[in-house]
Write a protein that holds these residues in place. Structure first.
Motif, PDB file in Angstrom:
ATOM      1  N   LEU A   1      44.032  38.422  26.079  1.00 15.78           N
ATOM      2  CA  LEU A   1      43.605  39.111  27.298  1.00 15.78           C
ATOM      3  C   LEU A   1      44.807  39.472  28.157  1.00 15.78           C
ATOM      4  O   LEU A   1      45.659  38.620  28.438  1.00 15.78           O
ATOM      5  N   THR A   2      44.853  40.722  28.544  1.00 17.18           N
ATOM      6  CA  THR A   2      45.867  41.197  29.483  1.00 17.18           C
ATOM      7  C   THR A   2      45.148  41.755  30.705  1.00 17.18           C
ATOM      8  O   THR A   2      44.273  42.620  30.562  1.00 17.18           O
ATOM      9  N   VAL A   3      45.504  41.266  31.871  1.00 15.59           N
ATOM     10  CA  VAL A   3      44.893  41.742  33.116  1.00 15.59           C
ATOM     11  C   VAL A   3      45.924  42.552  33.887  1.00 15.59           C
ATOM     12  O   VAL A   3      47.033  42.066  34.153  1.00 15.59           O
ATOM     13  N   VAL A   4      45.544  43.774  34.215  1.00 15.64           N
ATOM     14  CA  VAL A   4      46.498  44.657  34.904  1.00 15.64           C
ATOM     15  C   VAL A   4      45.986  45.011  36.306  1.00 15.64           C
ATOM     16  O   VAL A   4      44.810  44.831  36.605  1.00 15.64           O
TER      17      VAL A   4
ATOM     18  N   ARG B   1      42.064  44.056  37.152  1.00 16.07           N
ATOM     19  CA  ARG B   1      41.866  42.891  38.008  1.00 16.07           C
ATOM     20  C   ARG B   1      40.564  43.027  38.784  1.00 16.07           C
ATOM     21  O   ARG B   1      40.153  44.121  39.143  1.00 16.07           O
ATOM     22  N   GLY B   2      39.930  41.909  39.009  1.00 15.99           N
ATOM     23  CA  GLY B   2      38.663  41.893  39.730  1.00 15.99           C
ATOM     24  C   GLY B   2      37.440  42.027  38.838  1.00 15.99           C
ATOM     25  O   GLY B   2      36.326  41.766  39.272  1.00 15.99           O
ATOM     26  N   THR B   3      37.649  42.401  37.576  1.00 14.48           N
ATOM     27  CA  THR B   3      36.520  42.529  36.656  1.00 14.48           C
ATOM     28  C   THR B   3      36.337  41.230  35.876  1.00 14.48           C
ATOM     29  O   THR B   3      37.097  40.273  36.039  1.00 14.48           O
ATOM     30  N   SER B   4      35.325  41.199  35.033  1.00 18.34           N
ATOM     31  CA  SER B   4      35.030  40.019  34.221  1.00 18.34           C
ATOM     32  C   SER B   4      34.991  40.401  32.748  1.00 18.34           C
ATOM     33  O   SER B   4      34.640  41.537  32.405  1.00 18.34           O
TER      34      SER B   4
ATOM     35  N   VAL C   1      35.495  35.116  31.677  1.00 22.70           N
ATOM     36  CA  VAL C   1      36.600  35.001  32.624  1.00 22.70           C
ATOM     37  C   VAL C   1      36.248  35.928  33.786  1.00 22.70           C
ATOM     38  O   VAL C   1      36.188  37.154  33.602  1.00 22.70           O
ATOM     39  N   SER C   2      35.983  35.345  34.937  1.00 27.69           N
ATOM     40  CA  SER C   2      35.427  36.101  36.055  1.00 27.69           C
ATOM     41  C   SER C   2      36.492  36.487  37.068  1.00 27.69           C
ATOM     42  O   SER C   2      37.502  35.780  37.234  1.00 27.69           O
ATOM     43  N   ASN C   3      36.243  37.603  37.728  1.00 25.74           N
ATOM     44  CA  ASN C   3      37.108  38.045  38.829  1.00 25.74           C
ATOM     45  C   ASN C   3      38.577  37.888  38.435  1.00 25.74           C
ATOM     46  O   ASN C   3      39.339  37.161  39.072  1.00 25.74           O
ATOM     47  N   MET C   4      38.941  38.565  37.378  1.00 27.61           N
ATOM     48  CA  MET C   4      40.245  38.336  36.766  1.00 27.61           C
ATOM     49  C   MET C   4      41.420  38.771  37.625  1.00 27.61           C
ATOM     50  O   MET C   4      41.345  39.747  38.379  1.00 27.61           O
ATOM     51  N   SER C   5      42.502  38.040  37.467  1.00 32.12           N
ATOM     52  CA  SER C   5      43.779  38.379  38.076  1.00 32.12           C
ATOM     53  C   SER C   5      44.836  38.357  36.973  1.00 32.12           C
ATOM     54  O   SER C   5      44.582  37.826  35.885  1.00 32.12           O
ATOM     55  N   PRO C   6      46.013  38.902  37.221  1.00 31.28           N
ATOM     56  CA  PRO C   6      47.059  38.891  36.188  1.00 31.28           C
ATOM     57  C   PRO C   6      47.383  37.490  35.659  1.00 31.28           C
ATOM     58  O   PRO C   6      47.786  37.347  34.498  1.00 31.28           O
TER      59      PRO C   6
END
Lengths: 110, 116
Positions: free
Chosen positions: B113-116, B15-18, B80-85
């Protein structure tokens, strides 16, 4: 904006039974397209309907476009396990992108 | 017909990455489309990528969150910026096979895409 509704959401049939999914639009459609998405796959084009009242067949699949061009249906005769997947209808919006219905997931039990 | 190469096919991100997703088409196309498909759901249009102009975003999607590039007629990227779950989803690029709107759409294989 245009909304495309599709029912049922899920359908579980025994192999050999028939299957139908229905699509309704809130607005008149210039055309309607149908796609199939296998589990884990991407949508694949099946057919496009353009004319009012149009009926098209692809082997066991029959596609209909309503007279008012606001509804459509896909009917599969004598389902097979290879028919498993999610079937989407899609209308074309003003920007030429596809506006998908929610899809009907078909499960066929041998 | 059009053959679309999309990559990466899947990724797990913090999370928080792009993440930038690439879409390459084997022929020149005027319009490319980016969709999101959440698990078990339908496809939702994010934006239309136009060559030589800014992308056109659908309601609920903004450029700061999903910046798009379209440097030429065969290539586009979606970030996809500043990713969250909540961004965990399948992202698909799509092109029209011929003259719009009476033409079929072709899709890339998708990016899971899976955001952890």
């Amino acid at each position: 904006g245009q909304q495309v509704m599709q029912i049922p959401q899920y359908q579980h049939v025994q192999e050999g039974e028939d299957f139908t999914t229905y699509c309704n639009s809130s607005t008149t459609l210039s055309n309607i397209q149908w796609y199939k998405q296998r589990p884990g796959g991407h949508p694949v084009f099946l057919i496009q309907l353009v004319k009012s009242g149009e009926v098209k067949k692809q082997k066991r699949l029959t596609f209909q476009f309503g007279e008012a061009k606001k509804n459509s249906s896909l009917h599969i005769t004598a389902t097979q396990t290879t028919d498993v997947g999610t079937y989407f209808c899609a209308g074309v919006n003003s920007g030429y992108a596809l506006n998908f219905g929610k899809g009907t997931s078909l499960l066929v039990t041998p | 017909s059009a053959v679309i190469s999309q990559k990466p096919s899947r990724d797990i991100c913090q999370r928080g990455t792009s993440l930038t997703i690439q879409c390459q088409v084997d022929s020149q196309v005027t319009m490319m489309f980016w969709y999101r498909q959440q698990p078990g759901q339908s496809l939702t249009l994010i934006a239309t990528a136009n060559q030589g102009s800014e992308a056109t975003y659908e309601s609920g999607f903004v450029i700061d969150k999903f910046p798009i590039s379209r440097p030429n007629l065969t290539f586009s990227t979606l970030t996809v910026s500043n990713m969250s779950p909540e961004d965990s989803s399948i992202y698909l690029c799509s092109v029209a096979g011929g003259i719009l709107p009476n033409t079929e759409a072709f899709f890339g294989q998708g990016t899971r895409l899976t955001v952890v």
